[in-house]
Design a protein around this motif. Structure first.
Motif, PDB file in Angstrom:
ATOM      1  N   GLU A  15      27.794  37.512  44.679  1.00  0.00           N
ATOM      2  CA  GLU A  15      28.130  36.096  44.641  1.00  0.00           C
ATOM      3  C   GLU A  15      29.638  35.918  44.820  1.00  0.00           C
ATOM      4  O   GLU A  15      30.427  36.813  44.508  1.00  0.00           O
ATOM      5  N   HIS A  16      30.018  34.732  45.304  1.00  0.00           N
ATOM      6  CA  HIS A  16      31.432  34.424  45.497  1.00  0.00           C
ATOM      7  C   HIS A  16      32.007  33.763  44.250  1.00  0.00           C
ATOM      8  O   HIS A  16      31.342  32.965  43.586  1.00  0.00           O
ATOM      9  N   VAL A  17      33.250  34.125  43.928  1.00  0.00           N
ATOM     10  CA  VAL A  17      33.989  33.456  42.873  1.00  0.00           C
ATOM     11  C   VAL A  17      35.378  33.133  43.433  1.00  0.00           C
ATOM     12  O   VAL A  17      35.974  33.965  44.124  1.00  0.00           O
ATOM     13  N   LYS A  18      35.862  31.961  43.197  1.00  0.00           N
ATOM     14  CA  LYS A  18      37.175  31.566  43.699  1.00  0.00           C
ATOM     15  C   LYS A  18      38.266  32.337  42.963  1.00  0.00           C
ATOM     16  O   LYS A  18      38.300  32.369  41.736  1.00  0.00           O
ATOM     17  N   GLY A  19      39.132  32.982  43.730  1.00  0.00           N
ATOM     18  CA  GLY A  19      40.203  33.759  43.118  1.00  0.00           C
ATOM     19  C   GLY A  19      41.250  32.892  42.452  1.00  0.00           C
ATOM     20  O   GLY A  19      41.496  31.750  42.851  1.00  0.00           O
ATOM     21  N   HIS A  20      41.846  33.420  41.392  1.00  0.00           N
ATOM     22  CA  HIS A  20      42.933  32.743  40.661  1.00  0.00           C
ATOM     23  C   HIS A  20      42.520  31.359  40.166  1.00  0.00           C
ATOM     24  O   HIS A  20      43.317  30.415  40.168  1.00  0.00           O
ATOM     25  N   SER A  21      41.261  31.252  39.763  1.00  0.00           N
ATOM     26  CA  SER A  21      40.755  29.968  39.271  1.00  0.00           C
ATOM     27  C   SER A  21      40.497  29.996  37.768  1.00  0.00           C
ATOM     28  O   SER A  21      39.930  29.064  37.215  1.00  0.00           O
ATOM     29  N   GLY A  22      40.876  31.090  37.100  1.00  0.00           N
ATOM     30  CA  GLY A  22      40.681  31.200  35.666  1.00  0.00           C
ATOM     31  C   GLY A  22      39.383  31.848  35.258  1.00  0.00           C
ATOM     32  O   GLY A  22      39.092  31.932  34.065  1.00  0.00           O
ATOM     33  N   HIS A  23      38.588  32.334  36.227  1.00  0.00           N
ATOM     34  CA  HIS A  23      37.340  33.024  35.894  1.00  0.00           C
ATOM     35  C   HIS A  23      37.691  34.352  35.223  1.00  0.00           C
ATOM     36  O   HIS A  23      38.395  35.196  35.788  1.00  0.00           O
ATOM     37  N   ALA A  24      37.199  34.558  34.006  1.00  0.00           N
ATOM     38  CA  ALA A  24      37.663  35.681  33.182  1.00  0.00           C
ATOM     39  C   ALA A  24      37.440  37.038  33.838  1.00  0.00           C
ATOM     40  O   ALA A  24      38.336  37.890  33.838  1.00  0.00           O
ATOM     41  N   LEU A  25      36.262  37.284  34.403  1.00  0.00           N
ATOM     42  CA  LEU A  25      35.986  38.584  34.994  1.00  0.00           C
ATOM     43  C   LEU A  25      36.807  38.804  36.260  1.00  0.00           C
ATOM     44  O   LEU A  25      37.328  39.908  36.498  1.00  0.00           O
ATOM     45  N   ASN A  26      36.934  37.769  37.084  1.00  0.00           N
ATOM     46  CA  ASN A  26      37.752  37.889  38.294  1.00  0.00           C
ATOM     47  C   ASN A  26      39.216  38.112  37.943  1.00  0.00           C
ATOM     48  O   ASN A  26      39.895  38.937  38.577  1.00  0.00           O
ATOM     49  N   GLU A  27      39.710  37.410  36.935  1.00  0.00           N
ATOM     50  CA  GLU A  27      41.103  37.586  36.526  1.00  0.00           C
ATOM     51  C   GLU A  27      41.340  38.991  35.989  1.00  0.00           C
ATOM     52  O   GLU A  27      42.393  39.594  36.222  1.00  0.00           O
ATOM     53  N   ALA A  28      40.336  39.525  35.274  1.00  0.00           N
ATOM     54  CA  ALA A  28      40.467  40.884  34.745  1.00  0.00           C
ATOM     55  C   ALA A  28      40.515  41.903  35.877  1.00  0.00           C
ATOM     56  O   ALA A  28      41.357  42.811  35.888  1.00  0.00           O
ATOM     57  N   ALA A  29      39.605  41.770  36.855  1.00  0.00           N
ATOM     58  CA  ALA A  29      39.592  42.695  37.992  1.00  0.00           C
ATOM     59  C   ALA A  29      40.884  42.576  38.801  1.00  0.00           C
ATOM     60  O   ALA A  29      41.435  43.585  39.255  1.00  0.00           O
ATOM     61  N   ASP A  30      41.375  41.352  38.967  1.00  0.00           N
ATOM     62  CA  ASP A  30      42.627  41.128  39.683  1.00  0.00           C
ATOM     63  C   ASP A  30      43.786  41.813  38.951  1.00  0.00           C
ATOM     64  O   ASP A  30      44.610  42.498  39.563  1.00  0.00           O
ATOM     65  N   GLY A  31      43.833  41.634  37.621  1.00  0.00           N
ATOM     66  CA  GLY A  31      44.896  42.258  36.846  1.00  0.00           C
ATOM     67  C   GLY A  31      44.863  43.771  36.917  1.00  0.00           C
ATOM     68  O   GLY A  31      45.899  44.432  37.047  1.00  0.00           O
ATOM     69  N   LEU A  32      43.664  44.352  36.849  1.00  0.00           N
ATOM     70  CA  LEU A  32      43.538  45.809  36.934  1.00  0.00           C
ATOM     71  C   LEU A  32      43.942  46.335  38.308  1.00  0.00           C
ATOM     72  O   LEU A  32      44.588  47.390  38.417  1.00  0.00           O
ATOM     73  N   SER A  33      43.563  45.619  39.368  1.00  0.00           N
ATOM     74  CA  SER A  33      43.907  46.097  40.714  1.00  0.00           C
ATOM     75  C   SER A  33      45.422  46.065  40.932  1.00  0.00           C
ATOM     76  O   SER A  33      45.985  46.975  41.559  1.00  0.00           O
ATOM     77  N   HIS A  34      46.098  45.035  40.396  1.00  0.00           N
ATOM     78  CA  HIS A  34      47.556  44.982  40.488  1.00  0.00           C
ATOM     79  C   HIS A  34      48.189  46.108  39.669  1.00  0.00           C
ATOM     80  O   HIS A  34      49.184  46.718  40.089  1.00  0.00           O
ATOM     81  N   MET A  35      47.612  46.387  38.508  1.00  0.00           N
ATOM     82  CA  MET A  35      48.115  47.464  37.661  1.00  0.00           C
ATOM     83  C   MET A  35      47.983  48.806  38.373  1.00  0.00           C
ATOM     84  O   MET A  35      48.907  49.634  38.353  1.00  0.00           O
ATOM     85  N   ALA A  36      46.826  49.031  39.010  1.00  0.00           N
ATOM     86  CA  ALA A  36      46.599  50.282  39.730  1.00  0.00           C
ATOM     87  C   ALA A  36      47.565  50.409  40.905  1.00  0.00           C
ATOM     88  O   ALA A  36      48.076  51.503  41.180  1.00  0.00           O
ATOM     89  N   ARG A  37      47.813  49.301  41.602  1.00  0.00           N
ATOM     90  CA  ARG A  37      48.758  49.334  42.726  1.00  0.00           C
ATOM     91  C   ARG A  37      50.164  49.674  42.250  1.00  0.00           C
ATOM     92  O   ARG A  37      50.859  50.509  42.848  1.00  0.00           O
ATOM     93  N   ARG A  38      50.603  49.054  41.176  1.00  0.00           N
ATOM     94  CA  ARG A  38      51.940  49.324  40.651  1.00  0.00           C
ATOM     95  C   ARG A  38      52.065  50.775  40.199  1.00  0.00           C
ATOM     96  O   ARG A  38      53.129  51.388  40.335  1.00  0.00           O
ATOM     97  N   ARG A  39      50.959  51.323  39.668  1.00  0.00           N
ATOM     98  CA  ARG A  39      51.003  52.688  39.137  1.00  0.00           C
ATOM     99  C   ARG A  39      51.223  53.718  40.247  1.00  0.00           C
ATOM    100  O   ARG A  39      51.669  54.834  39.968  1.00  0.00           O
ATOM    101  N   VAL A  40      50.947  53.342  41.503  1.00  0.00           N
ATOM    102  CA  VAL A  40      51.200  54.259  42.618  1.00  0.00           C
ATOM    103  C   VAL A  40      52.688  54.563  42.738  1.00  0.00           C
ATOM    104  O   VAL A  40      53.087  55.684  43.068  1.00  0.00           O
TER     105      VAL A  40
END
Length: 272
Positions: A220-245
């Motif tokens: 299913e689609h969820v609008k990014g950066h709209s405050g959806h808790a699971l999407n925001e969590a996945a977004d935060g983790l992906s940014h964290m993983a990118r920075r960790r590189v």
């Protein structure tokens, strides 16, 4: 014992034991070789013994590892660690609600990150650099969104019944739905299907086949950066993983705390 844990423990050893244990570090990894496993176990036990000031026992265990090494020779190739980058916030494991997951990817410059979060507490994050077989432009974005979905699904031998996977990329969503409907041959533009040394099949090929056999799974689609808790969590983790590189920091406690906070919001918002 993870490599970072081993190195921290190694630095606590007295100098004579440190010098003996350091050449044996290559045996402390997952492997299908029974001899390598025995050597690695002896080294790990030696470090544990030294931690409790049992230095004589630590020396004897290192002696055992050294003798086994002489008989066996060089360490064998490590087995890929399927649990690398994965974790779980245990307090959400018993929640009796439908299982919902969100995946996301982040890319900046030559560093990228992929991640997933599941309502039952499971999560994962991985960083990566640019590969020579990676496409550029929009296809690179799509490929990493698909890698995030594959990272999620590869955590399960069998997906939880009725699991819903949320994505904020419409392009990735359409690709997954086509694959689920049986269109498993369509690949993102510019993506190379050349044989990889580290995997039997390229990620999109494996992913397309996987979702084509999982009918009890919805995307299913969820609008990014709209405050959806699971999407925001996945977004935060992906940014964290990118920075960790490109940066050095202890990612595990930060990831665990971030997932726990967003899952608290997710479960609190559910009807009771």
């Amino acid at each position: 014992m993870r490599p970072d844990e081993f190195l921290r423990a190694l630095n606590l050893l007295p100098a004579p034991l440190h010098v003996r244990a350091l050449p044996l570090r290559r045996y402390v990894h997952r492997t299908t070789c029974a001899d390598c496993q025995r050597i690695g176990d002896a080294v790990t036990l030696a470090i544990t013994a030294a931690k409790y000031d049992e230095l004589d026992s630590a020396g004897e265990l290192l002696g055992t590892a050294e003798r086994l090494t002489t008989a066996h020779g060089s360490a064998c190739r490590p087995q890929p660690d399927q649990e690398r980058g994965r974790g779980r916030v245990g307090r959400w494991a018993a929640a009796s609600v439908p299982v919902v997951a969100a995946t996301d990817a982040s890319w900046k410059g030559r560093a990228g990150g992929i991640a997933y979060v599941v309502s039952d507490g499971h999560y994962g994050l991985q960083g990566r650099g640019t590969g020579r077989l990676d496409p550029t432009g929009a296809s690179r974005v799509l490929i990493n969104e698909l890698r995030a979905a594959d990272f999620l699904l590869s955590a399960y031998e069998e997906a939880p019944a009725g699991m819903t996977v949320l994505l904020d990329s419409m392009v990735a969503l359409r690709w997954l739905r086509r694959s689920q409907a049986g269109e498993v041959s369509a690949m993102p533009a510019g993506y190379s299907l050349r044989q990889r040394r580290w995997a039997d099949r390229p990620t999109p090929v494996r992913l397309a086949e996987t979702v084509s056999h999982w009918s009890d799974l919805s995307f299913e689609h969820v609008k990014g950066h709209s405050g959806h808790a699971l999407n925001e969590a996945a977004d935060g983790l992906s940014h964290m993983a990118r920075r960790r590189v490109e940066e050095t920091f202890d990612v595990r406690p930060r990831a665990h705390a971030l997932v726990d906070a967003f899952l608290h919001d997710w479960h609190a918002a559910l009807p009771h």
